[in-house]
Enzyme design. Structure first.
Site, PDB file in Angstrom:
ATOM      1  N   GLY A  95       2.047   1.997  10.670  1.00 43.45           N
ATOM      2  CA  GLY A  95       2.984   3.119  10.548  1.00 43.45           C
ATOM      3  C   GLY A  95       3.624   3.530  11.854  1.00 43.45           C
ATOM      4  O   GLY A  95       4.235   4.588  11.955  1.00 43.45           O
ATOM      5  N   GLU A 107      -5.658  -5.312  10.220  1.00 39.60           N
ATOM      6  CA  GLU A 107      -4.662  -4.280  10.470  1.00 39.60           C
ATOM      7  C   GLU A 107      -4.985  -3.581  11.794  1.00 39.60           C
ATOM      8  O   GLU A 107      -5.814  -2.648  11.826  1.00 39.60           O
ATOM      9  CB  GLU A 107      -4.683  -3.243   9.355  1.00 39.60           C
ATOM     10  CG  GLU A 107      -4.336  -3.822   7.995  1.00 39.60           C
ATOM     11  CD  GLU A 107      -3.672  -2.782   7.111  1.00 39.60           C
ATOM     12  OE1 GLU A 107      -2.546  -3.034   6.668  1.00 39.60           O
ATOM     13  OE2 GLU A 107      -4.262  -1.707   6.898  1.00 39.60           O
ATOM     14  N   ASN A 157       0.881  -1.178   0.000  1.00 37.16           N
ATOM     15  CA  ASN A 157       0.000   0.000   0.000  1.00 37.16           C
ATOM     16  C   ASN A 157       0.913   1.222   0.000  1.00 37.16           C
ATOM     17  O   ASN A 157       1.490   1.554   1.034  1.00 37.16           O
ATOM     18  CB  ASN A 157      -0.893  -0.019   1.249  1.00 37.16           C
ATOM     19  CG  ASN A 157      -1.697   1.262   1.383  1.00 37.16           C
ATOM     20  OD1 ASN A 157      -1.878   1.996   0.406  1.00 37.16           O
ATOM     21  ND2 ASN A 157      -2.182   1.533   2.585  1.00 37.16           N
ATOM     22  N   SER A 177       3.080  -2.412  10.258  1.00 38.29           N
ATOM     23  CA  SER A 177       4.534  -2.386  10.478  1.00 38.29           C
ATOM     24  C   SER A 177       5.211  -3.715  10.160  1.00 38.29           C
ATOM     25  O   SER A 177       6.200  -4.081  10.789  1.00 38.29           O
ATOM     26  CB  SER A 177       4.853  -1.939  11.914  1.00 38.29           C
ATOM     27  OG  SER A 177       4.399  -0.606  12.120  1.00 38.29           O
ATOM     28  N   GLU A 211      -6.931   4.454   7.673  1.00 39.18           N
ATOM     29  CA  GLU A 211      -6.690   5.891   7.437  1.00 39.18           C
ATOM     30  C   GLU A 211      -7.915   6.525   6.781  1.00 39.18           C
ATOM     31  O   GLU A 211      -8.237   7.680   7.042  1.00 39.18           O
ATOM     32  CB  GLU A 211      -5.420   6.082   6.587  1.00 39.18           C
ATOM     33  CG  GLU A 211      -4.170   5.802   7.420  1.00 39.18           C
ATOM     34  CD  GLU A 211      -2.960   5.334   6.626  1.00 39.18           C
ATOM     35  OE1 GLU A 211      -2.968   5.457   5.391  1.00 39.18           O
ATOM     36  OE2 GLU A 211      -2.017   4.838   7.270  1.00 39.18           O
ATOM     37  N   LYS A 233       0.146   4.220  -0.230  1.00 38.40           N
ATOM     38  CA  LYS A 233      -0.504   5.410   0.345  1.00 38.40           C
ATOM     39  C   LYS A 233      -0.302   6.603  -0.598  1.00 38.40           C
ATOM     40  O   LYS A 233      -0.274   6.433  -1.805  1.00 38.40           O
ATOM     41  CB  LYS A 233       0.028   5.693   1.747  1.00 38.40           C
ATOM     42  CG  LYS A 233       0.069   4.436   2.629  1.00 38.40           C
ATOM     43  CD  LYS A 233       0.248   4.747   4.072  1.00 38.40           C
ATOM     44  CE  LYS A 233       0.497   3.479   4.853  1.00 38.40           C
ATOM     45  NZ  LYS A 233       0.060   3.526   6.207  1.00 38.40           N
ATOM     46  N   HIS A 261      -9.574   1.079   4.493  1.00 39.35           N
ATOM     47  CA  HIS A 261      -8.317   1.222   5.237  1.00 39.35           C
ATOM     48  C   HIS A 261      -8.551   2.116   6.450  1.00 39.35           C
ATOM     49  O   HIS A 261      -9.352   3.058   6.389  1.00 39.35           O
ATOM     50  CB  HIS A 261      -7.248   1.830   4.319  1.00 39.35           C
ATOM     51  CG  HIS A 261      -5.875   1.760   4.913  1.00 39.35           C
ATOM     52  ND1 HIS A 261      -5.429   2.674   5.844  1.00 39.35           N
ATOM     53  CD2 HIS A 261      -4.861   0.869   4.727  1.00 39.35           C
ATOM     54  CE1 HIS A 261      -4.187   2.352   6.204  1.00 39.35           C
ATOM     55  NE2 HIS A 261      -3.827   1.261   5.536  1.00 39.35           N
TER      56      HIS A 261
END
Ligand code: PEP
Length: 247
Positions: A174, A168, A13, A210, A100, A15, A98
Protein backbone atom coordinates in the site's frame (compact mmCIF):
# COMPACT_ATOMS: atom_id res chain seq x y z
CA UNK A 1 6.18 -17.42 -13.71
CA UNK A 2 7.19 -20.98 -14.39
CA UNK A 3 3.81 -22.38 -15.36
CA UNK A 4 5.06 -25.81 -16.37
CA UNK A 5 6.42 -26.30 -12.83
CA UNK A 6 3.83 -24.62 -10.60
CA UNK A 7 0.32 -23.20 -10.71
CA UNK A 8 0.06 -19.47 -11.42
CA UNK A 9 -2.37 -17.56 -9.23
CA UNK A 10 -3.39 -13.92 -9.12
CA UNK A 11 -5.35 -13.16 -5.96
CA UNK A 12 -7.00 -9.86 -5.13
CA UNK A 13 -7.17 -8.73 -1.51
CA UNK A 14 -10.01 -6.24 -1.27
CA UNK A 15 -9.22 -5.55 2.41
CA UNK A 16 -12.04 -3.61 4.14
CA UNK A 17 -13.59 -2.21 0.98
CA UNK A 18 -16.87 -2.51 -0.94
CA UNK A 19 -20.49 -2.76 0.08
CA UNK A 20 -22.48 -5.64 -1.36
CA UNK A 21 -23.83 -3.72 -4.39
CA UNK A 22 -20.32 -2.42 -5.10
CA UNK A 23 -18.88 -5.92 -4.74
CA UNK A 24 -21.43 -7.35 -7.18
CA UNK A 25 -20.72 -4.58 -9.71
CA UNK A 26 -16.95 -5.15 -9.45
CA UNK A 27 -17.25 -8.88 -10.07
CA UNK A 28 -19.70 -8.39 -12.95
CA UNK A 29 -17.24 -6.00 -14.59
CA UNK A 30 -14.28 -8.31 -13.92
CA UNK A 31 -15.80 -11.54 -15.27
CA UNK A 32 -15.48 -10.86 -19.02
CA UNK A 33 -12.10 -9.21 -18.54
CA UNK A 34 -10.45 -12.27 -16.97
CA UNK A 35 -12.36 -15.09 -18.64
CA UNK A 36 -9.33 -16.14 -20.74
CA UNK A 37 -6.68 -15.60 -18.07
CA UNK A 38 -4.09 -18.38 -18.04
CA UNK A 39 -3.87 -18.45 -14.24
CA UNK A 40 -6.08 -19.00 -11.23
CA UNK A 41 -8.04 -15.83 -10.54
CA UNK A 42 -9.09 -15.33 -6.91
CA UNK A 43 -10.78 -12.47 -5.08
CA UNK A 44 -10.46 -12.38 -1.28
CA UNK A 45 -13.29 -10.24 -0.04
CA UNK A 46 -14.72 -9.07 3.29
CA UNK A 47 -16.89 -11.66 5.09
CA UNK A 48 -20.00 -9.55 4.42
CA UNK A 49 -19.41 -9.80 0.66
CA UNK A 50 -18.77 -13.53 0.44
CA UNK A 51 -22.30 -14.63 -0.41
CA UNK A 52 -22.79 -11.83 -2.94
CA UNK A 53 -19.46 -12.49 -4.63
CA UNK A 54 -19.93 -16.27 -4.68
CA UNK A 55 -23.26 -15.74 -6.43
CA UNK A 56 -21.89 -13.16 -8.87
CA UNK A 57 -18.87 -15.35 -9.72
CA UNK A 58 -20.96 -18.48 -10.42
CA UNK A 59 -20.19 -20.00 -13.82
CA UNK A 60 -17.03 -17.91 -14.21
CA UNK A 61 -13.35 -18.71 -13.62
CA UNK A 62 -13.21 -16.38 -10.60
CA UNK A 63 -12.64 -18.18 -7.28
CA UNK A 64 -13.56 -16.68 -3.96
CA UNK A 65 -11.53 -16.33 -0.78
CA UNK A 66 -11.89 -14.85 2.70
CA UNK A 67 -9.28 -12.68 4.38
CA UNK A 68 -9.00 -14.64 7.63
CA UNK A 69 -10.45 -17.54 9.59
CA UNK A 70 -10.35 -18.44 13.27
CA UNK A 71 -8.20 -21.25 14.62
CA UNK A 72 -10.90 -23.00 16.62
CA UNK A 73 -13.72 -25.01 15.13
CA UNK A 74 -16.46 -23.12 16.98
CA UNK A 75 -17.21 -21.58 20.35
CA UNK A 76 -17.10 -18.40 22.39
CA UNK A 77 -15.05 -16.23 20.02
CA UNK A 78 -17.24 -13.19 19.49
CA UNK A 79 -16.73 -11.53 16.13
CA UNK A 80 -14.81 -14.43 14.60
CA UNK A 81 -15.59 -16.68 11.64
CA UNK A 82 -14.55 -20.34 11.44
CA UNK A 83 -13.03 -22.25 8.55
CA UNK A 84 -15.97 -24.64 8.28
CA UNK A 85 -18.42 -21.71 8.07
CA UNK A 86 -16.46 -20.52 5.03
CA UNK A 87 -16.35 -23.95 3.44
CA UNK A 88 -20.08 -24.42 3.92
CA UNK A 89 -20.64 -21.22 1.90
CA UNK A 90 -18.48 -22.45 -0.97
CA UNK A 91 -15.42 -20.35 -0.20
CA UNK A 92 -12.21 -21.98 -1.51
CA UNK A 93 -9.33 -19.75 -0.40
CA UNK A 94 -8.35 -17.90 2.76
CA UNK A 95 -5.61 -15.36 3.43
CA UNK A 96 -3.69 -16.17 6.62
CA UNK A 97 -1.27 -13.93 8.50
CA UNK A 98 -1.52 -10.80 6.36
CA UNK A 99 0.89 -8.18 7.70
CA UNK A 100 -2.05 -5.86 8.51
CA UNK A 101 -3.43 -8.56 10.80
CA UNK A 102 0.00 -9.08 12.33
CA UNK A 103 0.43 -5.30 12.84
CA UNK A 104 -3.06 -4.27 13.98
CA UNK A 105 -4.71 -7.41 15.37
CA UNK A 106 -2.00 -9.15 17.35
CA UNK A 107 -1.49 -11.95 14.85
CA UNK A 108 1.70 -13.92 15.63
CA UNK A 109 3.58 -16.74 13.96
CA UNK A 110 1.86 -19.06 16.46
CA UNK A 111 -1.68 -17.91 15.60
CA UNK A 112 -0.79 -18.03 11.90
CA UNK A 113 0.21 -21.66 12.41
CA UNK A 114 -3.04 -22.50 14.24
CA UNK A 115 -5.19 -20.78 11.63
CA UNK A 116 -3.29 -22.51 8.84
CA UNK A 117 -3.90 -25.93 10.39
CA UNK A 118 -7.60 -25.18 10.85
CA UNK A 119 -7.89 -23.97 7.25
CA UNK A 120 -6.16 -27.09 5.91
CA UNK A 121 -8.22 -29.41 8.12
CA UNK A 122 -11.35 -27.95 6.54
CA UNK A 123 -10.11 -28.14 2.97
CA UNK A 124 -9.53 -24.42 2.41
CA UNK A 125 -6.62 -23.31 0.23
CA UNK A 126 -4.56 -21.02 2.47
CA UNK A 127 -2.57 -18.06 1.15
CA UNK A 128 -0.01 -17.64 3.93
CA UNK A 129 1.65 -14.22 4.06
CA UNK A 130 5.23 -13.62 5.15
CA UNK A 131 7.43 -10.56 4.83
CA UNK A 132 9.90 -8.28 6.55
CA UNK A 133 9.50 -4.67 7.68
CA UNK A 134 11.66 -1.88 6.33
CA UNK A 135 13.70 -1.82 9.56
CA UNK A 136 14.30 -5.52 9.33
CA UNK A 137 15.43 -5.27 5.69
CA UNK A 138 17.70 -2.33 6.41
CA UNK A 139 19.24 -4.16 9.37
CA UNK A 140 20.05 -7.15 7.15
CA UNK A 141 17.50 -9.34 8.94
CA UNK A 142 15.24 -10.23 6.00
CA UNK A 143 16.30 -13.87 5.74
CA UNK A 144 16.22 -14.43 9.52
CA UNK A 145 12.71 -12.98 9.76
CA UNK A 146 11.39 -15.00 6.85
CA UNK A 147 12.99 -18.18 8.16
CA UNK A 148 11.38 -17.65 11.59
CA UNK A 149 7.97 -16.89 10.05
CA UNK A 150 8.17 -20.04 7.92
CA UNK A 151 9.49 -22.40 10.60
CA UNK A 152 6.90 -21.28 13.14
CA UNK A 153 4.08 -20.69 10.66
CA UNK A 154 4.44 -24.10 8.99
CA UNK A 155 5.27 -26.03 12.17
CA UNK A 156 3.67 -29.47 12.20
CA UNK A 157 2.17 -29.08 8.72
CA UNK A 158 2.74 -32.20 6.61
CA UNK A 159 3.22 -31.69 2.86
CA UNK A 160 2.50 -28.58 0.87
CA UNK A 161 -1.04 -29.69 -0.08
CA UNK A 162 -2.94 -26.64 -1.25
CA UNK A 163 -0.73 -24.12 0.56
CA UNK A 164 0.22 -20.97 -1.34
CA UNK A 165 2.76 -18.61 0.20
CA UNK A 166 2.68 -14.87 -0.47
CA UNK A 167 5.90 -12.94 0.02
CA UNK A 168 4.79 -9.45 0.95
CA UNK A 169 7.55 -7.10 2.13
CA UNK A 170 5.68 -4.94 4.64
CA UNK A 171 7.33 -1.78 3.34
CA UNK A 172 5.87 -2.41 -0.11
CA UNK A 173 2.24 -2.90 0.92
CA UNK A 174 0.00 0.00 0.00
CA UNK A 175 3.00 2.32 -0.21
CA UNK A 176 3.61 2.44 -3.95
CA UNK A 177 7.13 1.08 -3.26
CA UNK A 178 7.64 -2.24 -5.00
CA UNK A 179 10.50 -4.65 -4.53
CA UNK A 180 12.52 -4.75 -7.73
CA UNK A 181 11.78 -7.86 -9.77
CA UNK A 182 15.29 -9.16 -9.02
CA UNK A 183 14.96 -8.54 -5.28
CA UNK A 184 11.54 -10.18 -5.17
CA UNK A 185 12.82 -13.13 -7.21
CA UNK A 186 15.86 -13.68 -4.99
CA UNK A 187 13.84 -13.45 -1.78
CA UNK A 188 11.17 -15.79 -3.10
CA UNK A 189 13.92 -18.21 -4.14
CA UNK A 190 15.14 -18.14 -0.53
CA UNK A 191 11.60 -18.72 0.81
CA UNK A 192 11.19 -21.66 -1.57
CA UNK A 193 14.38 -23.31 -0.33
CA UNK A 194 13.37 -22.99 3.32
CA UNK A 195 9.72 -23.97 2.87
CA UNK A 196 10.52 -26.85 0.52
CA UNK A 197 12.84 -28.23 3.17
CA UNK A 198 10.08 -27.96 5.75
CA UNK A 199 7.27 -29.37 3.62
CA UNK A 200 9.27 -31.65 1.27
CA UNK A 201 7.23 -30.41 -1.68
CA UNK A 202 7.15 -27.47 -4.07
CA UNK A 203 4.25 -25.02 -4.13
CA UNK A 204 3.32 -21.65 -5.61
CA UNK A 205 4.76 -18.47 -4.11
CA UNK A 206 3.18 -15.11 -4.93
CA UNK A 207 4.66 -11.64 -4.68
CA UNK A 208 2.58 -8.92 -3.04
CA UNK A 209 3.29 -5.26 -2.43
CA UNK A 210 2.12 -2.45 -4.71
CA UNK A 211 1.90 -4.73 -7.73
CA UNK A 212 -0.09 -2.92 -10.40
CA UNK A 213 -0.95 -2.92 -14.09
CA UNK A 214 2.31 -1.12 -14.94
CA UNK A 215 4.83 -3.23 -13.00
CA UNK A 216 3.18 -6.67 -13.00
CA UNK A 217 4.68 -7.92 -16.26
CA UNK A 218 8.28 -7.50 -15.06
CA UNK A 219 7.58 -9.02 -11.67
CA UNK A 220 5.65 -11.95 -13.10
CA UNK A 221 8.37 -12.64 -15.69
CA UNK A 222 10.67 -13.78 -12.87
CA UNK A 223 11.24 -17.53 -12.64
CA UNK A 224 10.49 -17.85 -8.89
CA UNK A 225 7.37 -15.64 -8.84
CA UNK A 226 4.24 -17.71 -9.43
CA UNK A 227 1.71 -14.91 -9.26
CA UNK A 228 0.59 -11.99 -7.17
CA UNK A 229 -1.40 -10.98 -4.12
CA UNK A 230 -2.84 -7.65 -5.14
CA UNK A 231 -4.35 -5.08 -2.79
CA UNK A 232 -5.18 -1.64 -4.17
CA UNK A 233 -5.11 -2.61 -7.85
CA UNK A 234 -7.59 -5.45 -7.26
CA UNK A 235 -10.30 -2.85 -6.62
CA UNK A 236 -9.99 -1.63 -10.22
CA UNK A 237 -11.32 -4.31 -12.56
CA UNK A 238 -9.38 -3.09 -15.57
CA UNK A 239 -6.05 -2.92 -13.73
CA UNK A 240 -6.62 -6.25 -12.00
CA UNK A 241 -7.48 -7.90 -15.31
CA UNK A 242 -4.26 -6.58 -16.90
CA UNK A 243 -2.33 -8.32 -14.12
CA UNK A 244 -4.35 -11.53 -14.54
CA UNK A 245 -3.73 -11.52 -18.27
CA UNK A 246 0.08 -11.21 -18.02
CA UNK A 247 1.76 -14.31 -19.46
C1 PEP B 1 -1.99 -6.62 0.07
O1 PEP B 1 -2.91 -6.10 0.68
O2 PEP B 1 -1.73 -7.81 0.25
C2 PEP B 1 -1.20 -5.80 -0.87
C3 PEP B 1 -0.21 -6.36 -1.49
O3 PEP B 1 -1.60 -4.50 -1.01
P1 PEP B 1 -1.11 -3.48 -2.16
O4 PEP B 1 -1.12 -4.22 -3.46
O5 PEP B 1 -2.08 -2.36 -2.12
O6 PEP B 1 0.29 -3.06 -1.79
Amino acid sequence: MNKNLRAAVIAGNWKMNKTRPEAKALVEELKPLVKDADCGVVVCVPFTNLETVLEAAKGSNIKVGAQNCHFEKSGAFTGEVSADMLVEMGVEYVVIGHSERRAYFGETDETVNKRLKQALANGLKPIVCVGETLDERESGLTEDVLKRQLIKGLDGVKGAGDIIIAYEPVWAIGTGKTATPQMANETIGYIRRIAKDLLSEDFSILYGGSMNAANAKDLLAQSEIDGGLIGGASLKPNDFSIICNCD
